[in-house]
Design an enzyme around this catalytic site. Structure first.
Site, PDB file in Angstrom:
ATOM      1  CE  LYS A 135       3.472  -5.886   3.777  1.00  0.00           C
ATOM      2  NZ  LYS A 135       3.108  -4.594   4.709  1.00  0.00           N
ATOM      3  CG  ASP A 161       0.694  -3.959   2.350  1.00  0.00           C
ATOM      4  OD1 ASP A 161       0.957  -4.751   3.368  1.00  0.00           O
ATOM      5  OD2 ASP A 161       1.396  -3.041   2.086  1.00  0.00           O
ATOM      6  CD  GLU A 166       8.420  -0.165   6.998  1.00  0.00           C
ATOM      7  OE1 GLU A 166       7.401  -0.821   6.677  1.00  0.00           O
ATOM      8  OE2 GLU A 166       8.469   1.106   6.491  1.00  0.00           O
ATOM      9  CG  ASP A 215      -0.378  -0.081   2.548  1.00  0.00           C
ATOM     10  OD1 ASP A 215       0.812  -0.118   2.751  1.00  0.00           O
ATOM     11  OD2 ASP A 215      -1.159   0.039   3.487  1.00  0.00           O
ATOM     12  CB  SER A 216       4.815   1.710  -0.379  1.00  0.00           C
ATOM     13  OG  SER A 216       4.651   0.534  -1.110  1.00  0.00           O
ATOM     14  CD  GLU A 261       1.132  -1.107   7.852  1.00  0.00           C
ATOM     15  OE1 GLU A 261       0.854  -0.401   8.982  1.00  0.00           O
ATOM     16  OE2 GLU A 261       1.613  -0.997   6.821  1.00  0.00           O
TER      17      GLU A 261
HETATM   18  O1  KIV Z   1       3.502  -0.903   1.451  1.00  0.00           O
HETATM   19  C1  KIV Z   1       4.585  -1.626   1.400  1.00  0.00           C
HETATM   20  O2  KIV Z   1       5.416  -1.420   0.420  1.00  0.00           O
HETATM   21  C2  KIV Z   1       5.181  -2.214   2.538  1.00  0.00           C
HETATM   22  C3  KIV Z   1       6.711  -2.456   2.419  1.00  0.00           C
HETATM   23  C4  KIV Z   1       7.458  -1.085   2.547  1.00  0.00           C
HETATM   24  C5  KIV Z   1       7.264  -3.448   3.384  1.00  0.00           C
HETATM   25  O3  KIV Z   1       4.613  -2.708   3.410  1.00  0.00           O
END
Ligand code: KIV
Length: 257
Positions: free
Chosen positions: A110, A82, A174, A43-44, A112
């Site tokens: 994924k 994510d 992280e 989600d970056s 968090e």
């Molecule tokens: O959103 C993302 O790209 C991430 C990575 C930085 C691990 O969670």
């Protein structure tokens, strides 16, 4: 390449390589490179693709859209997507949202933070879940190193064990001090994937835009830049503009007769 081969590589002691991708061409290149163990649709993308100040506005629909594009480019790769901010708070909603991402092409999701009942619910439905501890961009107040004081470090070590116990197949660590990255990696039996967590994690992950030097800001300490593709792109655009200005483009071979 899927979850099994990801875990098999870990068992063999290979350092795992994970990179983000958000579009079909980048995903295709990562797959063709033959060295990437998992592609993360992070989600970056809210920051590096959409230009927002945080990842918080990213939606499940947007993650599904990018996951589908990445899957079209990397048919054989292990793809982790994510769960965006707010999509994984309640187990029933999280399950429905995860299913959307799986239908779009993800192999795993994924999550968090310490969301144990959500992880248990998804894993109970055969959805592989990667955890994420340390700096949690969805809820972080500041983007600084986490787990520096002994109590925070101790809590994170317990969280790591709890994620493993809940059924996570792996976890991202992280922006934490190296000794903590090492301690967590040694205390769990599942692969730890570090980003600013030192050399002793089971593997490393970076945001592809950072690795390529596409950004214009300051990079975090853990970003090793092999190229400045941003500068290369600007140079190429300027070269093309010059060729247009001096009427060298299009040449006869670049035209239809
Ligand atoms: O959103 C993302 O790209 C991430 C990575 C930085 C691990 O969670």
């Amino acid at each position: 390449m899927g979850l099994e081969s990801f875990l098999e590589q870990f068992q063999r002691g290979k350092k795992l390589v994970v990179l983000t991708a958000y579009d079909v061409q980048m995903a295709g290149l990562l797959e063709l490179s033959g060295v990437v163990d998992a592609i993360l649709v992070g989600d970056s993308l809210g920051m590096v693709f959409q230009g927002k100040n945080s990842t918080r506005e990213v939606t499940v629909e947007q993650m599904a859209y990018h996951t589908a594009a990445v899957r079209r480019g990397a048919a054989k790769s292990f793809i982790i997507t994510d769960m965006p901010f707010g999509s994984d708070l309640d187990p029933t909603e999280a399950l429905a949202n995860a299913q959307v991402l799986l239908e779009a092409g993800a192999d795993a999701v994924k999550i968090e933070g310490r969301k144990l009942s959500v992880i248990r619910t998804l894993v109970g439905q055969q959805i592989p879940v990667m955890g994420h501890l340390g700096l949690l961009p969805q809820t972080a107040e500041s983007f600084t190193v986490q787990g520096k004081n002994p109590q925070e470090a101790q809590n994170m070590r317990q969280d790591a064990l709890a994620l493993q116990e809940a059924g996570a197949f792996s976890m991202v660590l992280e922006c934490i001090p190296t000794p903590l990255g090492t301690a967590i990696s040694h205390s769990v039996d599942i692969p730890t994937i570090g980003i600013g967590a030192g050399p002793d994690t089971s593997g490393q992950v970076l945001v592809i835009n950072d690795l390529l030097g596409l950004g214009q800001g300051k990079y975090a300490r853990f970003v090793r830049q092999y190229t400045n593709l941003g500068q290369t792109i600007m140079d190429l655009v300027q070269n093309w503009a010059q060729d247009i200005a001096r009427q060298d483009y299009p040449s006869p071979s670049e035209q239809y007769n």
